[in-house]
Design an enzyme around this catalytic site. Structure first.
Site, PDB file in Angstrom:
ATOM      1  N   CYS A 182     -27.589 109.244  37.192  1.00  0.00           N
ATOM      2  CA  CYS A 182     -27.954 108.012  36.483  1.00  0.00           C
ATOM      3  C   CYS A 182     -27.943 106.822  37.440  1.00  0.00           C
ATOM      4  O   CYS A 182     -28.882 106.016  37.465  1.00  0.00           O
ATOM      5  CB  CYS A 182     -26.986 107.796  35.316  1.00  0.00           C
ATOM      6  SG  CYS A 182     -27.434 106.440  34.232  1.00  0.00           S
ATOM      7  N   CYS A 183     -26.893 106.697  38.252  1.00  0.00           N
ATOM      8  CA  CYS A 183     -26.837 105.596  39.227  1.00  0.00           C
ATOM      9  C   CYS A 183     -27.947 105.730  40.270  1.00  0.00           C
ATOM     10  O   CYS A 183     -28.492 104.729  40.732  1.00  0.00           O
ATOM     11  CB  CYS A 183     -25.480 105.562  39.937  1.00  0.00           C
ATOM     12  SG  CYS A 183     -24.171 104.728  39.029  1.00  0.00           S
ATOM     13  N   CYS A 215     -22.529  98.401  34.151  1.00  0.00           N
ATOM     14  CA  CYS A 215     -23.262  98.743  32.926  1.00  0.00           C
ATOM     15  C   CYS A 215     -22.260  98.957  31.787  1.00  0.00           C
ATOM     16  O   CYS A 215     -21.177  99.505  31.998  1.00  0.00           O
ATOM     17  CB  CYS A 215     -24.046 100.026  33.147  1.00  0.00           C
ATOM     18  SG  CYS A 215     -25.289  99.924  34.450  1.00  0.00           S
ATOM     19  N   CYS A 231     -20.384 102.357  31.114  1.00  0.00           N
ATOM     20  CA  CYS A 231     -19.475 102.847  32.151  1.00  0.00           C
ATOM     21  C   CYS A 231     -18.397 101.830  32.515  1.00  0.00           C
ATOM     22  O   CYS A 231     -17.738 101.966  33.557  1.00  0.00           O
ATOM     23  CB  CYS A 231     -20.255 103.199  33.416  1.00  0.00           C
ATOM     24  SG  CYS A 231     -21.537 104.419  33.132  1.00  0.00           S
ATOM     25  N   CYS A 265     -21.077 102.920  42.819  1.00  0.00           N
ATOM     26  CA  CYS A 265     -22.444 103.187  42.358  1.00  0.00           C
ATOM     27  C   CYS A 265     -23.253 103.925  43.410  1.00  0.00           C
ATOM     28  O   CYS A 265     -24.348 104.397  43.130  1.00  0.00           O
ATOM     29  CB  CYS A 265     -23.188 101.887  42.084  1.00  0.00           C
ATOM     30  SG  CYS A 265     -22.337 100.743  41.032  1.00  0.00           S
TER      31      CYS A 265
HETATM   32 FE1  SF4 Z   1     -25.919 104.760  34.718  1.00  0.00          FE
HETATM   33 FE2  SF4 Z   1     -23.372 104.043  34.389  1.00  0.00          FE
HETATM   34 FE3  SF4 Z   1     -24.498 104.043  36.859  1.00  0.00          FE
HETATM   35 FE4  SF4 Z   1     -25.198 102.194  35.000  1.00  0.00          FE
HETATM   36  S1  SF4 Z   1     -23.153 102.452  36.011  1.00  0.00           S
HETATM   37  S2  SF4 Z   1     -26.575 103.327  36.337  1.00  0.00           S
HETATM   38  S3  SF4 Z   1     -25.131 103.439  33.105  1.00  0.00           S
HETATM   39  S4  SF4 Z   1     -24.065 105.829  35.521  1.00  0.00           S
END
Ligand code: SF4
Length: 264
Positions: free
Chosen positions: A128-129, A211, A214, A237
Protein backbone atom coordinates in the site's frame (compact mmCIF):
# COMPACT_ATOMS: atom_id res chain seq x y z
CA UNK A 1 31.73 31.49 -3.35
CA UNK A 2 29.81 33.87 -1.15
CA UNK A 3 29.12 34.09 2.53
CA UNK A 4 25.59 33.57 3.82
CA UNK A 5 24.10 36.65 5.46
CA UNK A 6 23.85 36.20 9.24
CA UNK A 7 25.98 33.06 9.26
CA UNK A 8 29.55 31.97 8.89
CA UNK A 9 29.10 29.03 6.57
CA UNK A 10 30.63 29.56 3.20
CA UNK A 11 28.06 28.94 0.49
CA UNK A 12 29.22 27.51 -2.80
CA UNK A 13 26.37 27.98 -5.22
CA UNK A 14 27.61 25.51 -7.79
CA UNK A 15 27.18 21.84 -6.95
CA UNK A 16 29.94 19.93 -8.60
CA UNK A 17 32.73 22.34 -7.77
CA UNK A 18 35.65 21.14 -5.68
CA UNK A 19 34.69 23.22 -2.66
CA UNK A 20 31.04 22.28 -2.66
CA UNK A 21 31.15 19.02 -0.63
CA UNK A 22 33.08 20.77 2.16
CA UNK A 23 30.59 23.64 2.14
CA UNK A 24 27.73 21.16 2.40
CA UNK A 25 29.44 19.31 5.23
CA UNK A 26 29.89 22.59 7.10
CA UNK A 27 26.10 22.91 7.28
CA UNK A 28 25.89 20.19 9.94
CA UNK A 29 24.17 21.74 12.96
CA UNK A 30 23.58 25.12 11.34
CA UNK A 31 20.21 26.89 11.81
CA UNK A 32 17.48 25.57 9.52
CA UNK A 33 16.93 28.97 7.88
CA UNK A 34 20.58 28.97 6.89
CA UNK A 35 20.44 25.43 5.53
CA UNK A 36 17.28 26.18 3.53
CA UNK A 37 18.74 29.39 2.12
CA UNK A 38 21.80 27.41 1.08
CA UNK A 39 19.66 24.74 -0.57
CA UNK A 40 17.70 27.37 -2.48
CA UNK A 41 20.89 29.05 -3.59
CA UNK A 42 22.47 25.77 -4.63
CA UNK A 43 19.54 24.01 -6.30
CA UNK A 44 16.58 26.28 -7.16
CA UNK A 45 14.44 25.80 -9.15
CA UNK A 46 15.21 22.07 -9.04
CA UNK A 47 14.58 21.67 -5.32
CA UNK A 48 11.39 20.92 -3.40
CA UNK A 49 10.26 20.25 0.15
CA UNK A 50 8.11 17.18 0.64
CA UNK A 51 5.91 17.44 3.72
CA UNK A 52 3.28 15.36 5.44
CA UNK A 53 2.24 18.38 7.54
CA UNK A 54 3.73 17.06 10.76
CA UNK A 55 4.86 19.56 13.37
CA UNK A 56 8.36 19.52 11.89
CA UNK A 57 7.03 20.17 8.41
CA UNK A 58 5.10 23.18 9.65
CA UNK A 59 8.38 24.62 10.95
CA UNK A 60 9.99 24.35 7.51
CA UNK A 61 6.93 25.71 5.71
CA UNK A 62 7.03 28.70 8.05
CA UNK A 63 10.70 29.37 7.26
CA UNK A 64 10.22 28.88 3.52
CA UNK A 65 7.10 31.07 3.53
CA UNK A 66 8.37 33.88 5.71
CA UNK A 67 11.69 34.14 3.87
CA UNK A 68 9.99 33.63 0.50
CA UNK A 69 12.57 31.04 -0.48
CA UNK A 70 12.24 29.68 -4.03
CA UNK A 71 11.55 26.14 -2.83
CA UNK A 72 8.45 24.33 -4.03
CA UNK A 73 6.40 22.58 -1.36
CA UNK A 74 4.55 19.37 -2.16
CA UNK A 75 2.69 16.70 -0.24
CA UNK A 76 1.83 13.09 -0.95
CA UNK A 77 -1.97 13.08 -1.00
CA UNK A 78 -2.75 9.42 -0.53
CA UNK A 79 -6.47 10.12 -0.43
CA UNK A 80 -6.41 8.72 3.08
CA UNK A 81 -5.32 11.73 5.12
CA UNK A 82 -7.25 12.94 8.15
CA UNK A 83 -9.77 15.76 7.58
CA UNK A 84 -7.70 17.79 10.03
CA UNK A 85 -4.66 17.35 7.78
CA UNK A 86 -6.52 18.54 4.69
CA UNK A 87 -7.76 21.57 6.66
CA UNK A 88 -4.21 22.37 7.83
CA UNK A 89 -2.98 22.14 4.23
CA UNK A 90 -5.39 24.93 3.17
CA UNK A 91 -4.65 26.98 6.28
CA UNK A 92 -0.91 26.96 5.61
CA UNK A 93 -1.45 27.97 1.99
CA UNK A 94 -3.54 30.93 3.10
CA UNK A 95 -1.21 31.93 5.90
CA UNK A 96 1.92 32.05 3.73
CA UNK A 97 0.38 32.79 0.34
CA UNK A 98 1.88 29.68 -1.19
CA UNK A 99 0.53 26.78 -3.19
CA UNK A 100 1.35 23.34 -1.84
CA UNK A 101 1.29 20.86 -4.69
CA UNK A 102 -0.66 17.61 -4.34
CA UNK A 103 1.22 14.54 -5.54
CA UNK A 104 -1.25 11.71 -5.96
CA UNK A 105 -0.98 7.97 -6.67
CA UNK A 106 -1.92 6.55 -10.03
CA UNK A 107 -4.77 4.59 -8.45
CA UNK A 108 -7.58 6.12 -6.44
CA UNK A 109 -8.46 4.37 -3.19
CA UNK A 110 -11.39 2.72 -4.97
CA UNK A 111 -9.22 1.61 -7.91
CA UNK A 112 -6.65 0.19 -5.53
CA UNK A 113 -9.41 -1.76 -3.81
CA UNK A 114 -10.49 -3.19 -7.15
CA UNK A 115 -6.93 -4.12 -8.11
CA UNK A 116 -5.60 -5.38 -4.77
CA UNK A 117 -8.69 -6.01 -2.68
CA UNK A 118 -10.22 -3.77 -0.03
CA UNK A 119 -8.22 -2.24 2.83
CA UNK A 120 -4.84 -3.24 1.44
CA UNK A 121 -3.24 -1.32 4.33
CA UNK A 122 -4.52 -3.97 6.76
CA UNK A 123 -3.18 -6.95 4.80
CA UNK A 124 -0.07 -5.60 3.11
CA UNK A 125 0.90 -2.10 4.26
CA UNK A 126 4.24 -2.26 2.47
CA UNK A 127 2.53 -2.68 -0.90
CA UNK A 128 0.00 0.00 0.00
CA UNK A 129 2.79 2.46 0.88
CA UNK A 130 4.62 1.48 -2.31
CA UNK A 131 1.55 2.34 -4.40
CA UNK A 132 0.31 5.40 -2.52
CA UNK A 133 3.58 6.95 -1.31
CA UNK A 134 6.78 5.57 -2.78
CA UNK A 135 5.81 5.55 -6.47
CA UNK A 136 4.28 9.07 -6.33
CA UNK A 137 7.34 10.35 -4.47
CA UNK A 138 9.65 8.88 -7.08
CA UNK A 139 7.65 10.66 -9.79
CA UNK A 140 7.69 13.93 -7.83
CA UNK A 141 11.46 13.79 -7.39
CA UNK A 142 12.19 13.01 -11.02
CA UNK A 143 13.75 16.08 -12.57
CA UNK A 144 14.85 17.54 -9.23
CA UNK A 145 18.42 17.91 -8.05
CA UNK A 146 17.57 17.94 -4.35
CA UNK A 147 14.71 17.37 -1.98
CA UNK A 148 14.23 18.71 1.49
CA UNK A 149 12.77 16.71 4.35
CA UNK A 150 11.78 17.44 7.95
CA UNK A 151 13.17 14.23 9.46
CA UNK A 152 14.93 14.28 12.84
CA UNK A 153 17.67 11.92 13.98
CA UNK A 154 15.89 10.95 17.19
CA UNK A 155 12.70 9.77 15.44
CA UNK A 156 13.79 6.30 14.37
CA UNK A 157 16.87 4.13 14.35
CA UNK A 158 16.98 4.45 10.57
CA UNK A 159 17.03 8.24 10.74
CA UNK A 160 19.76 8.38 13.40
CA UNK A 161 22.43 7.92 10.72
CA UNK A 162 21.27 10.76 8.47
CA UNK A 163 23.31 13.88 7.63
CA UNK A 164 22.16 17.43 7.00
CA UNK A 165 23.20 17.13 3.36
CA UNK A 166 23.50 13.66 1.92
CA UNK A 167 23.18 11.86 -1.34
CA UNK A 168 19.95 9.86 -1.53
CA UNK A 169 20.98 6.73 -3.37
CA UNK A 170 17.45 5.35 -3.46
CA UNK A 171 15.99 8.25 -5.43
CA UNK A 172 19.20 9.49 -7.07
CA UNK A 173 19.42 13.10 -5.91
CA UNK A 174 20.67 15.17 -2.99
CA UNK A 175 18.69 15.21 0.24
CA UNK A 176 18.74 18.13 2.65
CA UNK A 177 17.53 17.66 6.24
CA UNK A 178 17.54 21.11 7.93
CA UNK A 179 16.19 20.12 11.38
CA UNK A 180 17.96 16.80 11.72
CA UNK A 181 19.39 17.62 15.15
CA UNK A 182 16.26 19.19 16.61
CA UNK A 183 14.31 17.64 19.46
CA UNK A 184 10.54 17.56 19.93
CA UNK A 185 10.95 20.43 22.39
CA UNK A 186 12.83 22.50 19.80
CA UNK A 187 10.02 21.97 17.29
CA UNK A 188 7.23 22.97 19.65
CA UNK A 189 9.15 25.96 21.00
CA UNK A 190 9.51 27.20 17.43
CA UNK A 191 5.83 26.65 16.59
CA UNK A 192 4.71 28.55 19.68
CA UNK A 193 7.22 31.36 19.27
CA UNK A 194 6.14 31.99 15.67
CA UNK A 195 2.46 31.12 16.11
CA UNK A 196 2.67 28.57 13.31
CA UNK A 197 -0.52 26.59 12.43
CA UNK A 198 -0.29 22.89 13.26
CA UNK A 199 -2.50 19.82 13.15
CA UNK A 200 -4.98 19.84 16.09
CA UNK A 201 -4.61 16.05 16.29
CA UNK A 202 -1.26 16.68 18.00
CA UNK A 203 -3.24 17.99 20.98
CA UNK A 204 -5.31 14.79 21.05
CA UNK A 205 -2.50 12.28 21.49
CA UNK A 206 -1.20 11.97 17.94
CA UNK A 207 2.48 13.01 17.93
CA UNK A 208 3.04 11.43 14.49
CA UNK A 209 0.31 11.67 11.84
CA UNK A 210 0.04 9.79 8.57
CA UNK A 211 -2.90 8.13 6.79
CA UNK A 212 -5.93 7.67 9.04
CA UNK A 213 -6.16 3.86 8.68
CA UNK A 214 -2.58 3.46 9.93
CA UNK A 215 -2.37 6.17 12.59
CA UNK A 216 -3.65 6.08 16.14
CA UNK A 217 -3.01 7.99 19.35
CA UNK A 218 -0.17 7.03 21.68
CA UNK A 219 -0.34 6.49 25.40
CA UNK A 220 1.81 8.51 27.85
CA UNK A 221 5.37 7.22 27.84
CA UNK A 222 5.05 5.41 24.53
CA UNK A 223 7.36 6.02 21.59
CA UNK A 224 5.97 9.00 19.63
CA UNK A 225 5.66 6.82 16.53
CA UNK A 226 4.00 3.91 18.37
CA UNK A 227 0.66 4.93 16.87
CA UNK A 228 1.89 4.35 13.33
CA UNK A 229 1.11 0.85 11.98
CA UNK A 230 0.40 -0.29 15.52
CA UNK A 231 0.61 -4.04 15.89
CA UNK A 232 2.96 -4.51 12.95
CA UNK A 233 6.76 -4.33 12.67
CA UNK A 234 6.53 -1.57 10.10
CA UNK A 235 8.00 1.76 11.27
CA UNK A 236 8.58 3.69 8.04
CA UNK A 237 6.70 4.46 4.84
CA UNK A 238 9.84 3.60 2.88
CA UNK A 239 10.44 7.23 1.89
CA UNK A 240 13.65 7.59 3.84
CA UNK A 241 16.74 5.39 3.66
CA UNK A 242 16.44 2.31 5.84
CA UNK A 243 20.07 1.38 5.34
CA UNK A 244 23.16 3.59 5.51
CA UNK A 245 24.23 2.32 2.09
CA UNK A 246 21.22 4.08 0.59
CA UNK A 247 22.33 7.51 1.80
CA UNK A 248 25.84 8.89 1.79
CA UNK A 249 27.17 12.01 3.50
CA UNK A 250 27.87 14.40 0.69
CA UNK A 251 31.61 14.47 1.29
CA UNK A 252 31.77 10.68 1.00
CA UNK A 253 29.58 10.77 -2.06
CA UNK A 254 32.06 13.15 -3.66
CA UNK A 255 34.95 10.86 -2.78
CA UNK A 256 33.05 8.00 -4.37
CA UNK A 257 32.23 9.95 -7.47
CA UNK A 258 28.64 10.85 -6.62
CA UNK A 259 29.07 14.37 -5.27
CA UNK A 260 28.89 16.16 -8.57
CA UNK A 261 26.20 14.02 -10.07
CA UNK A 262 23.84 16.98 -10.24
CA UNK A 263 25.73 19.94 -11.73
CA UNK A 264 23.56 22.76 -12.98
FE1 SF4 B 1 -1.43 2.75 2.87
FE2 SF4 B 1 -1.22 3.05 5.51
FE3 SF4 B 1 0.93 3.44 3.89
FE4 SF4 B 1 -1.13 5.20 3.92
S1 SF4 B 1 0.33 4.73 5.63
S2 SF4 B 1 -0.08 4.40 2.12
S3 SF4 B 1 -2.89 3.80 4.19
S4 SF4 B 1 -0.18 1.50 4.31
Amino acid sequence: MRRQEGGDVAVEARPGSEAWPAAAQALEGRPPAEVLAWAAEAFAPRVAFGTGFGAEGCVLIDIIGRHRLPIEVFTLDTGLLFPETYALWRRLEERYGISIRAVRPRLSVEEQGAAHGPRLWERDPDTCCAVRKQAPLRAALAGLDAWITAIRRDQTRERSQARTVERDLRFGLMKVNPILGWTTEDVWAYLRQHDVPYNPLHDRGYPSIGCFPCTGPVRPGEDPRAGRWRGSRKTECGLHASHPARALPVFRAAEEGGGDAHPR
